[in-house]
Design a protein around this motif. Structure first.
Motif, mmCIF file in Angstrom:
data_model
loop_
_atom_site.group_PDB
_atom_site.id
_atom_site.type_symbol
_atom_site.label_atom_id
_atom_site.label_comp_id
_atom_site.label_asym_id
_atom_site.label_seq_id
_atom_site.Cartn_x
_atom_site.Cartn_y
_atom_site.Cartn_z
ATOM 1 N N THR A 155 -7.048 -0.226 2.543
ATOM 2 C CA THR A 155 -7.734 -0.164 1.243
ATOM 3 C C THR A 155 -8.851 -1.203 1.247
ATOM 4 O OG1 THR A 155 -6.150 -1.711 0.250
ATOM 5 C CG2 THR A 155 -5.693 0.629 -0.014
ATOM 6 N N ASP A 214 -11.536 -1.748 -0.177
ATOM 7 C CA ASP A 214 -12.159 -2.191 -1.428
ATOM 8 C C ASP A 214 -11.261 -3.125 -2.234
ATOM 9 O OD1 ASP A 214 -14.430 -0.685 -0.893
ATOM 10 O OD2 ASP A 214 -13.665 1.085 -1.934
ATOM 11 N N CYS A 215 -10.044 -3.341 -1.781
ATOM 12 C CA CYS A 215 -9.103 -4.196 -2.508
ATOM 13 C C CYS A 215 -9.501 -5.665 -2.373
ATOM 14 C CB CYS A 215 -7.694 -3.987 -1.973
ATOM 15 S SG CYS A 215 -6.430 -4.994 -2.789
ATOM 16 N N ASP A 224 -6.120 -2.645 -6.488
ATOM 17 C CA ASP A 224 -7.477 -3.147 -6.673
ATOM 18 C C ASP A 224 -7.575 -4.630 -6.338
ATOM 19 O OD1 ASP A 224 -8.753 -0.742 -7.746
ATOM 20 O OD2 ASP A 224 -7.408 -1.031 -9.452
ATOM 21 N N ARG A 240 -3.470 2.923 -5.937
ATOM 22 C CA ARG A 240 -4.029 2.071 -4.895
ATOM 23 C C ARG A 240 -4.240 0.673 -5.481
ATOM 24 N NH1 ARG A 240 -6.716 4.535 -0.561
ATOM 25 N NH2 ARG A 240 -8.312 2.926 -0.534
ATOM 26 N N VAL A 291 0.831 -1.200 0.000
ATOM 27 C CA VAL A 291 0.000 0.000 0.000
ATOM 28 C C VAL A 291 0.871 1.259 0.000
ATOM 29 C CG1 VAL A 291 -1.759 1.302 1.256
ATOM 30 C CG2 VAL A 291 -1.909 -1.188 1.128
ATOM 31 N N LEU A 295 -4.621 -4.736 4.227
ATOM 32 C CA LEU A 295 -5.439 -4.213 3.142
ATOM 33 C C LEU A 295 -6.832 -3.828 3.632
ATOM 34 C CD1 LEU A 295 -4.402 -6.733 0.356
ATOM 35 C CD2 LEU A 295 -3.662 -4.353 0.579
#
Length: 327
Positions: free
Chosen positions: A202, A204-205, A179, A177, A168, A198
């Motif tokens: 992040t 949504d990863c 995915d 970012r 990240v 994650l």
């Protein structure tokens, strides 16, 4: 040995603490850009360039650092087909502890040699007929040592998660970012740790486990919602990914954080080893190349996304590398 109660699952704060704990010893491995095309960006997190040649050093050094000084003299005992073995062996040497590793008789020669070179004692067992944890427990009890589980330990999971934290951070330095992140899965410690990072940074990863065909216990377990085992104990070039089923702790985390699992054939894994050597100029073992193989064979589509594959290790025998390269 430890019987998980699942009340001590690591959280993201443990990953952050592990990052600080290992900072002076572990390598911040490069994030290699494989290609940047309209259909998507692909990066490889080159953990083959980590100390001992795999991500396992992260978890091993973190876990051993957590052992109180008063309990270090008897040393540590671990089970491993090779990469956890090397990580524990080097971490123990750095911290001044003796180490004994229970390894399969069919472990790659380079992994056995390196484990011994780092100062550990190696005890062999038959992967098909013997219980490695029973052997390790006998040694642990006799010596009063600390058992260091290869994947189902909070300190190990948190240490492996530092690779996700770095992914990240490194992508953010490029204005990107992730995915999707793909991780090789044996017992699931790397996937669990990385997915914790994650999930926090992040959410949504997507996270995908990658396993050898016939040893896809994570993919099947994730799909069914319960821990399932493999019918076979050996029979893949991906020697580091043959754990019989997901761990108690790792599955408790991964069943919440992982999107799906995919399986890769031995031929696809070997082709990915060759691709990494020829195109990326890095050496991956089949177990370390399996995520790359999944992308190269369209098992996880790019679809305009930024995807990261963790190249988990590069401890490959010369003969296996020659086989991959067709020599």
């Amino acid at each position: 040995m430890d019987t998980p109660t699942l009340t001590d699952l690591p959280v993201f704060a443990d990953v952050e603490a592990a990052s600080r704990r290992i900072a002076a010893e572990a390598v911040r491995t490069p994030l290699i850009r494989v290609f940047d095309r309209p259909e998507g960006r692909l990066f490889v997190k080159a953990e083959c360039l980590q100390r001992t040649g795999s991500f396992k050093f992260r978890g091993a050094f973190n876990r051993l650092s957590m052992i109180p000084e008063s309990q270090r003299a008897p040393g540590v005992v671990a089970c491993s087909s090779g990469n956890h073995a090397q990580g524990v062996a080097l971490a123990a040497r750095i911290l001044g502890m003796p180490a004994t590793i229970v390894m399969p008789e069919d472990s790659p020669v380079i992994k056995v040699a390196n484990t011994r070179d780092y100062g550990a004692e190696v005890v062999f067992y038959d992967r098909a007929t013997e219980d490695r944890e029973a052997i390790a427990e006998e040694i642990r009890a006799a010596r009063g040592a600390t058992f260091v589980h290869p994947y189902d330990d909070p300190g190990i999971i948190a240490g492996q998660g530092t690779a996700g934290l770095e992914i990240v951070q490194q992508l953010a330095e490029m204005g990107l970012r992730p995915d999707a992140v793909l991780a090789s899965a044996s017992g699931g410690g790397l996937t669990a740790g990385v997915s914790l990072a994650l999930e926090a940074l992040t959410p949504d990863c997507a996270v995908h486990t990658c396993e050898p065909a016939g040893f896809d216990d994570h993919a099947r377990s994730l799909a069914s919602g319960e821990r399932l085992s493999n019918a076979l104990k050996t029979g893949s070039v991906c020697d580091g990914l043959l754990a019989n089923m997901p761990g108690h702790r790792t599955f408790a985390i991964n069943s919440r954080t992982v999107t799906s699992g995919v399986a890769v054939t031995d031929e696809e894994a070997l082709a990915a080893v060759a691709f990494a050597a020829r195109r990326l100029k890095i050496v991956l073992e089949p177990s370390g190349a399996i995520g790359l193989a999944a992308i190269l064979n369209g098992k996880i589509p790019l679809e305009g996304r930024t995807v990261v594959v963790i190249g988990t290790g590069g401890n490959i025998d010369d003969a296996m590398l020659g086989r991959a390269l067709g020599l």
